[in-house]
Design an enzyme around this catalytic site. Structure first.
Site, PDB file in Angstrom:
ATOM      1  N   GLY A  84       0.828  -1.199   0.000  1.00 50.48           N
ATOM      2  CA  GLY A  84       0.000   0.000   0.000  1.00 50.48           C
ATOM      3  C   GLY A  84       0.855   1.238   0.000  1.00 50.48           C
ATOM      4  O   GLY A  84       2.093   1.172   0.006  1.00 50.48           O
ATOM      5  N   SER A  85       0.205   2.403  -0.022  1.00 52.23           N
ATOM      6  CA  SER A  85       0.936   3.668  -0.050  1.00 52.23           C
ATOM      7  C   SER A  85       0.089   4.756   0.595  1.00 52.23           C
ATOM      8  O   SER A  85      -1.073   4.542   0.946  1.00 52.23           O
ATOM      9  CB  SER A  85       1.290   4.052  -1.491  1.00 52.23           C
ATOM     10  OG  SER A  85       0.115   4.282  -2.243  1.00 52.23           O
ATOM     11  N   GLY A  86       0.691   5.932   0.748  1.00 52.03           N
ATOM     12  CA  GLY A  86      -0.035   7.089   1.247  1.00 52.03           C
ATOM     13  C   GLY A  86      -0.434   7.012   2.704  1.00 52.03           C
ATOM     14  O   GLY A  86      -1.356   7.704   3.129  1.00 52.03           O
ATOM     15  N   SER A  87       0.228   6.152   3.488  1.00 48.44           N
ATOM     16  CA  SER A  87      -0.091   5.951   4.911  1.00 48.44           C
ATOM     17  C   SER A  87      -1.473   5.352   5.138  1.00 48.44           C
ATOM     18  O   SER A  87      -1.995   5.416   6.254  1.00 48.44           O
ATOM     19  CB  SER A  87       0.038   7.260   5.707  1.00 48.44           C
ATOM     20  OG  SER A  87       1.367   7.715   5.723  1.00 48.44           O
ATOM     21  N   GLY A 111      -4.074   2.876   6.180  1.00 43.84           N
ATOM     22  CA  GLY A 111      -4.072   1.737   7.081  1.00 43.84           C
ATOM     23  C   GLY A 111      -2.914   1.705   8.050  1.00 43.84           C
ATOM     24  O   GLY A 111      -2.729   0.717   8.768  1.00 43.84           O
ATOM     25  N   ARG A 160      10.118   5.085  -7.203  1.00 45.42           N
ATOM     26  CA  ARG A 160       9.357   5.941  -8.130  1.00 45.42           C
ATOM     27  C   ARG A 160       9.491   7.389  -7.691  1.00 45.42           C
ATOM     28  O   ARG A 160       9.944   7.674  -6.567  1.00 45.42           O
ATOM     29  CB  ARG A 160       7.884   5.546  -8.129  1.00 45.42           C
ATOM     30  CG  ARG A 160       7.280   5.492  -6.723  1.00 45.42           C
ATOM     31  CD  ARG A 160       5.834   5.084  -6.702  1.00 45.42           C
ATOM     32  NE  ARG A 160       5.370   4.795  -5.370  1.00 45.42           N
ATOM     33  CZ  ARG A 160       5.046   5.687  -4.446  1.00 45.42           C
ATOM     34  NH1 ARG A 160       5.154   6.974  -4.735  1.00 45.42           N
ATOM     35  NH2 ARG A 160       4.616   5.324  -3.252  1.00 45.42           N
TER      36      ARG A 160
END
Length: 410
Positions: free
Chosen positions: A158-161, A163, A283
């Site tokens: 996942g990404s973007g914090s 969870g 990325r």
């Protein structure tokens, strides 16, 4: 002669249009392949070419790129990652299939899985937090007991914090585990949870292109237990020894993971033990980072990345030296956004950008991740003190209010 085209896999709400404009300046036709092109408003607004195709289906993408290759000269392929980290891995596979410049698929895939990434870094002796992998509530609790509270509990992919939460007590641990496994969190694969030591200290990110270090950014989060960015400052004000240690560890991460082509950013916490690697992302970061680097050093990272993608020589040499910073507008409550206006803030001398992500009458429900921000302000000047003062003046001029939802019984 066929027109040269740049294939963009999916889009991005913050940097997608930057890539489109940079591609056009380089004489390329940007073509976006997406499972749902309508979600990227700039495609319709700019009348850009897009194709609806299942971006989770490699065979379908190969077919579509082959079809486009009969019409255009495909100069390069790149793309973006959203909540699902697999998109950029697919980009690397497409590049490999068509024999054009791109990252190593195996390196990208091992970075996209945080547990696998941890295993490679640990084997190479890179400083990282203590960690365990769990697939159910019992394993989460046992892992936390072995590491010792407080712990960070987050999805392995996942990404973007999304969870991600700091759990300081057993009750918080049980609550967040129930959230992750109870159907409220969107999993892109079978649920796997990373439980890791809470590395306390200042947050930094090192940005790289190939094997070059572009610079280091300092960041601040909002209130725990969530990790929502509130401020970025580029470049970070670091003593020479700290800077060298972060650079050395960054290069160690690249070697351990087999990176070294294209952009990456490595997130650190500076602890009592020195720099501890929190995450390696293979990325270019989204959000405000490309703008901050351009204001700080005069390097257009998006354009230079596209040059690399299409096989041309890129240039990361610094053309100026400023302190650039971003402040995010993050609500302190849920409710209905009554109004928001940033016109006055944009007129403040030294402000480079004011962007609001929402319109009045929007329902605000905080999630504890990157989606909580409703806007940002970017400023730049010759000194950190002046940049901070400019930011504060601008933010103070942004007028916005939220009416909380009625409480039960009202």
């Amino acid at each position: 002669m066929k027109r040269r085209a740049l294939i963009l896999l999916e889009g991005h709400r913050s940097i997608g249009l930057l890539y489109v404009k940079a591609a056009q300046r380089l004489g390329l036709l940007p073509i976006t392949l997406s499972s749902a092109p309508a979600q990227y408003g700039y495609l319709a607004a700019e009348r850009l070419e897009s194709v609806c195709v299942d971006t989770n289906n490699l065979d379908a993408l190969i077919h579509e790129c082959s079809r486009l290759g009969a019409i255009y000269d495909i100069a390069g392929i790149t793309g973006f990652t959203g909540l699902d980290e697999s998109v950029y891995a697919t980009v690397s596979k497409l590049c490999r299939h068509f024999g054009i410049p791109g990252p190593n698929p195996a390196s990208i895939e091992r970075c996209c899985d945080k547990f696998v990434q941890r295993e490679f870094l640990a084997e190479a002796g890179v400083p990282i937090p203590a960690y365990r992998l769990a697939t159910d509530a019992t394993e989460v609790e046992n892992s936390a007991a072995q590491i010792g509270l407080p712990v960070i509990v987050k999805p392995a992919v996942g990404s973007g914090s999304c969870g991600v939460r700091l759990c300081r007590t057993v009750d918080e641990l049980i609550e967040h585990t129930a959230y992750l496994l109870g159907g409220k969190h969107l999993w892109w694969s079978s649920p796997r949870i990373l439980v890791e030591e809470f590395a306390q200290g200042s947050q930094y990110s090192a940005y790289t292109m190939g094997k070059e270090i572009i610079g280091i950014c300092a960041a601040d989060f909002g209130p725990l237990p969530h990790f929502v960015y509130h401020n970025f400052t580029f470049p970070a004000l670091l003593a020479d020894d700290k800077y060298r240690r972060i650079v050395d560890v960054s290069l160690s991460c690249q070697r351990a993971l087999g990176l070294g082509w294209g952009p990456a950013h490595i997130e650190f916490r500076w602890t009592k033990r020195g720099p501890i690697v929190i995450e390696v992302n293979p990325r270019l970061p989204g959000g405000t980072t490309p703008r901050l680097i351009q204001l700080g050093y005069g390097v257009d990272l998006v354009t230079e990345h596209i040059k690399l993608v299409i096989g041309e020589e890129y240039d990361l040499s610094r053309r100026q030296s400023q302190i650039a910073a971003a402040r995010f507008l993050v609500p302190d409550r849920d409710g209905i956004l009554d109004s928001i206006n940033g016109d006055s803030a944009g007129a403040v001398s030294g402000v480079a950008e004011v962007k609001l992500y929402v319109e009045p009458n929007t329902t605000i429900v905080r999630k504890g991740d990157y989606r909580d921000a409703i806007g940002h302000v970017i400023a730049a000047s010759a000194s950190p003190t002046e940049t901070e003062a400019i930011l504060q003046r601008a933010v103070d001029l942004i007028d916005w209010s939220i009416t909380p939802f009625p409480t039960v019984g009202e």
